[in-house]
Motif scaffolding. Structure first.
Motif, mmCIF file in Angstrom:
data_model
loop_
_atom_site.group_PDB
_atom_site.id
_atom_site.type_symbol
_atom_site.label_atom_id
_atom_site.label_comp_id
_atom_site.label_asym_id
_atom_site.label_seq_id
_atom_site.Cartn_x
_atom_site.Cartn_y
_atom_site.Cartn_z
ATOM 1 N N THR A 123 0.855 -1.181 0.000
ATOM 2 C CA THR A 123 0.000 0.000 0.000
ATOM 3 C C THR A 123 0.895 1.236 0.000
ATOM 4 O O THR A 123 2.104 1.137 0.195
ATOM 5 C CB THR A 123 -0.913 0.046 1.242
ATOM 6 O OG1 THR A 123 -0.125 0.311 2.406
ATOM 7 C CG2 THR A 123 -1.700 -1.248 1.409
ATOM 8 N N ASP A 124 0.292 2.402 -0.206
ATOM 9 C CA ASP A 124 1.055 3.654 -0.178
ATOM 10 C C ASP A 124 1.682 3.901 1.197
ATOM 11 O O ASP A 124 2.643 4.647 1.307
ATOM 12 C CB ASP A 124 0.157 4.837 -0.542
ATOM 13 C CG ASP A 124 -0.285 4.805 -1.995
ATOM 14 O OD1 ASP A 124 0.252 3.988 -2.773
ATOM 15 O OD2 ASP A 124 -1.187 5.592 -2.355
ATOM 16 N N TRP A 125 1.140 3.280 2.238
ATOM 17 C CA TRP A 125 1.647 3.442 3.596
ATOM 18 C C TRP A 125 2.662 2.369 3.967
ATOM 19 O O TRP A 125 3.063 2.255 5.123
ATOM 20 C CB TRP A 125 0.496 3.433 4.599
ATOM 21 C CG TRP A 125 -0.323 4.674 4.510
ATOM 22 C CD1 TRP A 125 -1.431 4.868 3.744
ATOM 23 C CD2 TRP A 125 -0.078 5.898 5.183
ATOM 24 N NE1 TRP A 125 -1.900 6.141 3.900
ATOM 25 C CE2 TRP A 125 -1.086 6.798 4.791
ATOM 26 C CE3 TRP A 125 0.883 6.330 6.079
ATOM 27 C CZ2 TRP A 125 -1.148 8.096 5.262
ATOM 28 C CZ3 TRP A 125 0.815 7.627 6.548
ATOM 29 C CH2 TRP A 125 -0.186 8.489 6.146
ATOM 30 N N GLY A 126 3.036 1.519 3.001
ATOM 31 C CA GLY A 126 4.064 0.519 3.247
ATOM 32 C C GLY A 126 3.574 -0.806 3.785
ATOM 33 O O GLY A 126 4.382 -1.668 4.126
ATOM 34 N N LEU A 127 2.260 -0.990 3.873
ATOM 35 C CA LEU A 127 1.759 -2.303 4.283
ATOM 36 C C LEU A 127 2.016 -3.301 3.174
ATOM 37 O O LEU A 127 1.895 -2.978 1.988
ATOM 38 C CB LEU A 127 0.260 -2.244 4.579
ATOM 39 C CG LEU A 127 -0.168 -1.389 5.757
ATOM 40 C CD1 LEU A 127 -1.691 -1.383 5.864
ATOM 41 C CD2 LEU A 127 0.450 -1.894 7.044
ATOM 42 N N GLN A 128 2.349 -4.513 3.557
ATOM 43 C CA GLN A 128 2.674 -5.558 2.595
ATOM 44 C C GLN A 128 1.736 -6.719 2.802
ATOM 45 O O GLN A 128 1.402 -7.080 3.932
ATOM 46 C CB GLN A 128 4.110 -6.011 2.806
ATOM 47 C CG GLN A 128 4.548 -7.097 1.870
ATOM 48 C CD GLN A 128 5.995 -7.497 2.121
ATOM 49 O OE1 GLN A 128 6.681 -6.913 2.947
ATOM 50 N NE2 GLN A 128 6.446 -8.492 1.387
ATOM 51 N N GLY A 129 1.288 -7.317 1.697
ATOM 52 C CA GLY A 129 0.404 -8.457 1.797
ATOM 53 C C GLY A 129 0.427 -9.288 0.533
ATOM 54 O O GLY A 129 1.307 -9.153 -0.307
ATOM 55 N N THR A 130 -0.585 -10.145 0.431
ATOM 56 C CA THR A 130 -0.702 -11.059 -0.698
ATOM 57 C C THR A 130 -2.081 -10.883 -1.313
ATOM 58 O O THR A 130 -3.063 -10.665 -0.604
ATOM 59 C CB THR A 130 -0.527 -12.510 -0.224
ATOM 60 O OG1 THR A 130 0.701 -12.599 0.520
ATOM 61 C CG2 THR A 130 -0.471 -13.468 -1.380
ATOM 62 N N THR A 131 -2.153 -10.996 -2.639
ATOM 63 C CA THR A 131 -3.416 -10.844 -3.342
ATOM 64 C C THR A 131 -3.609 -11.978 -4.341
ATOM 65 O O THR A 131 -2.646 -12.573 -4.817
ATOM 66 C CB THR A 131 -3.501 -9.480 -4.064
ATOM 67 O OG1 THR A 131 -4.783 -9.359 -4.677
ATOM 68 C CG2 THR A 131 -2.410 -9.321 -5.094
ATOM 69 N N PHE A 132 -4.867 -12.269 -4.619
ATOM 70 C CA PHE A 132 -5.209 -13.267 -5.633
ATOM 71 C C PHE A 132 -6.597 -12.953 -6.181
ATOM 72 O O PHE A 132 -7.403 -12.301 -5.524
ATOM 73 C CB PHE A 132 -5.151 -14.698 -5.083
ATOM 74 C CG PHE A 132 -6.141 -14.962 -3.988
ATOM 75 C CD1 PHE A 132 -7.408 -15.459 -4.261
ATOM 76 C CD2 PHE A 132 -5.798 -14.723 -2.662
ATOM 77 C CE1 PHE A 132 -8.311 -15.705 -3.247
ATOM 78 C CE2 PHE A 132 -6.685 -14.966 -1.639
ATOM 79 C CZ PHE A 132 -7.960 -15.459 -1.927
ATOM 80 N N ALA A 133 -6.851 -13.416 -7.400
ATOM 81 C CA ALA A 133 -8.152 -13.252 -8.038
ATOM 82 C C ALA A 133 -8.915 -14.566 -7.948
ATOM 83 O O ALA A 133 -8.323 -15.639 -7.815
ATOM 84 C CB ALA A 133 -7.979 -12.851 -9.499
ATOM 85 N N TYR A 134 -10.235 -14.476 -8.019
ATOM 86 C CA TYR A 134 -11.080 -15.671 -8.034
ATOM 87 C C TYR A 134 -12.283 -15.409 -8.938
ATOM 88 O O TYR A 134 -12.604 -14.255 -9.245
ATOM 89 C CB TYR A 134 -11.524 -16.061 -6.620
ATOM 90 C CG TYR A 134 -12.322 -15.011 -5.902
ATOM 91 C CD1 TYR A 134 -13.709 -14.971 -6.019
ATOM 92 C CD2 TYR A 134 -11.711 -14.059 -5.110
ATOM 93 C CE1 TYR A 134 -14.446 -14.005 -5.367
ATOM 94 C CE2 TYR A 134 -12.444 -13.096 -4.455
ATOM 95 C CZ TYR A 134 -13.817 -13.073 -4.585
ATOM 96 O OH TYR A 134 -14.548 -12.106 -3.939
ATOM 97 N N TYR A 135 -12.903 -16.468 -9.384
ATOM 98 C CA TYR A 135 -14.040 -16.323 -10.285
ATOM 99 C C TYR A 135 -14.963 -17.529 -10.175
ATOM 100 O O TYR A 135 -14.586 -18.590 -9.700
ATOM 101 C CB TYR A 135 -13.567 -16.146 -11.733
ATOM 102 C CG TYR A 135 -12.853 -17.362 -12.281
ATOM 103 C CD1 TYR A 135 -13.541 -18.314 -13.021
ATOM 104 C CD2 TYR A 135 -11.494 -17.555 -12.047
ATOM 105 C CE1 TYR A 135 -12.889 -19.440 -13.508
ATOM 106 C CE2 TYR A 135 -10.841 -18.660 -12.541
ATOM 107 C CZ TYR A 135 -11.545 -19.604 -13.271
ATOM 108 O OH TYR A 135 -10.905 -20.705 -13.744
ATOM 109 N N GLY A 136 -16.174 -17.324 -10.641
ATOM 110 C CA GLY A 136 -17.186 -18.368 -10.717
ATOM 111 C C GLY A 136 -18.051 -18.104 -11.931
ATOM 112 O O GLY A 136 -17.736 -17.231 -12.752
ATOM 113 N N ALA A 137 -19.154 -18.817 -12.042
ATOM 114 C CA ALA A 137 -20.034 -18.671 -13.197
ATOM 115 C C ALA A 137 -20.651 -17.278 -13.274
ATOM 116 O O ALA A 137 -20.820 -16.720 -14.360
ATOM 117 C CB ALA A 137 -21.138 -19.723 -13.146
ATOM 118 N N ARG A 138 -21.000 -16.696 -12.124
ATOM 119 C CA ARG A 138 -21.672 -15.394 -12.121
ATOM 120 C C ARG A 138 -20.962 -14.322 -11.315
ATOM 121 O O ARG A 138 -21.387 -13.176 -11.290
ATOM 122 C CB ARG A 138 -23.081 -15.558 -11.564
ATOM 123 C CG ARG A 138 -23.990 -16.290 -12.508
ATOM 124 C CD ARG A 138 -25.358 -16.462 -11.926
ATOM 125 N NE ARG A 138 -25.576 -17.899 -11.826
ATOM 126 C CZ ARG A 138 -26.306 -18.492 -10.946
ATOM 127 N NH1 ARG A 138 -26.925 -17.812 -10.038
ATOM 128 N NH2 ARG A 138 -26.432 -19.792 -10.936
#
Length: 188
Positions: A123-138
């Motif tokens: 983040t702009d404030w230096g927080l660090q993390g992990t991200t991922f995308a997910y999906y389904g039919a709708r």
């Protein structure tokens, strides 16, 4: 038969009518209250929102979903069928625990698919993390997971919405990324 004979002297229809009227008033009153009480609350533009120690600035046009938000625990914003949910919970385990838990919940609980491998973010404030995308039919979405060991807290940010309009989904994702970029854990 004396008990049956005594009943004929006391009509029951007034009590039945009164009970039916009370039930109709109660149900009608609840329906009126539901319609009169807004489900979403407008937000002051540029004012930071807080949920637990997390603080961020909402993007214009998003509203707080009052029914799905819990003070100090979660905050849900909505716009055009999309939601931006921030959840804060105590966490005393390793940094990957919340990520694995969220992926399992999406795959097994909601029958959605995780797309690709998780990646890191700041983040702009230096927080660090992990991200991922997910999906389904709708439904499709993106989740960001931040673990702050010094505070023993895990923050999950989830933006999701319907798959029907790719432009609206892309705009919601961009606005979610902008909100996430402003997030810090300095709120008390």
């Amino acid at each position: 038969m004396p008990a049956a004979a005594a009943r004929h002297g006391h009509p029951t229809w007034p009590a039945t009518l009164a009970l039916a009227a009370a039930m109709a008033l109660y149900v009608g009153g609840l329906q009126w209250w539901d319609q009169a009480t807004p489900g979403a609350r407008a937000l002051a533009e540029g004012e930071p929102l807080r949920v637990g120690p997390a603080r961020f600035v909402p993007a214009p046009g998003w509203q707080m979903d009052v029914a799905r938000s819990r003070p100090g625990q979660s905050l849900v914003l909505v716009k055009g069928g999309h939601s931006f949910a921030v959840q804060v919970a105590p966490w005393h385990g390793d940094a990957d625990g919340p990520l694995r838990r969220e992926q399992r919940l999406l795959e097994r609980g909601y029958r959605l698919r995780v797309a690709g491998e998780p990646s890191g973010f700041f983040t702009d404030w230096g927080l660090q993390g992990t991200t991922f995308a997910y999906y389904g039919a709708r439904l499709s979405g993106r989740m960001w997971v931040l673990v702050e060991p010094s505070r023993a807290v895990a923050v999950t940010v989830d933006v999701s919405g319907p798959n029907q309009d790719a432009d609206t989904a892309a705009q919601a994702l961009t606005e979610a990324q902008d909100m996430l970029a402003t997030m810090d854990l300095g709120a008390t």
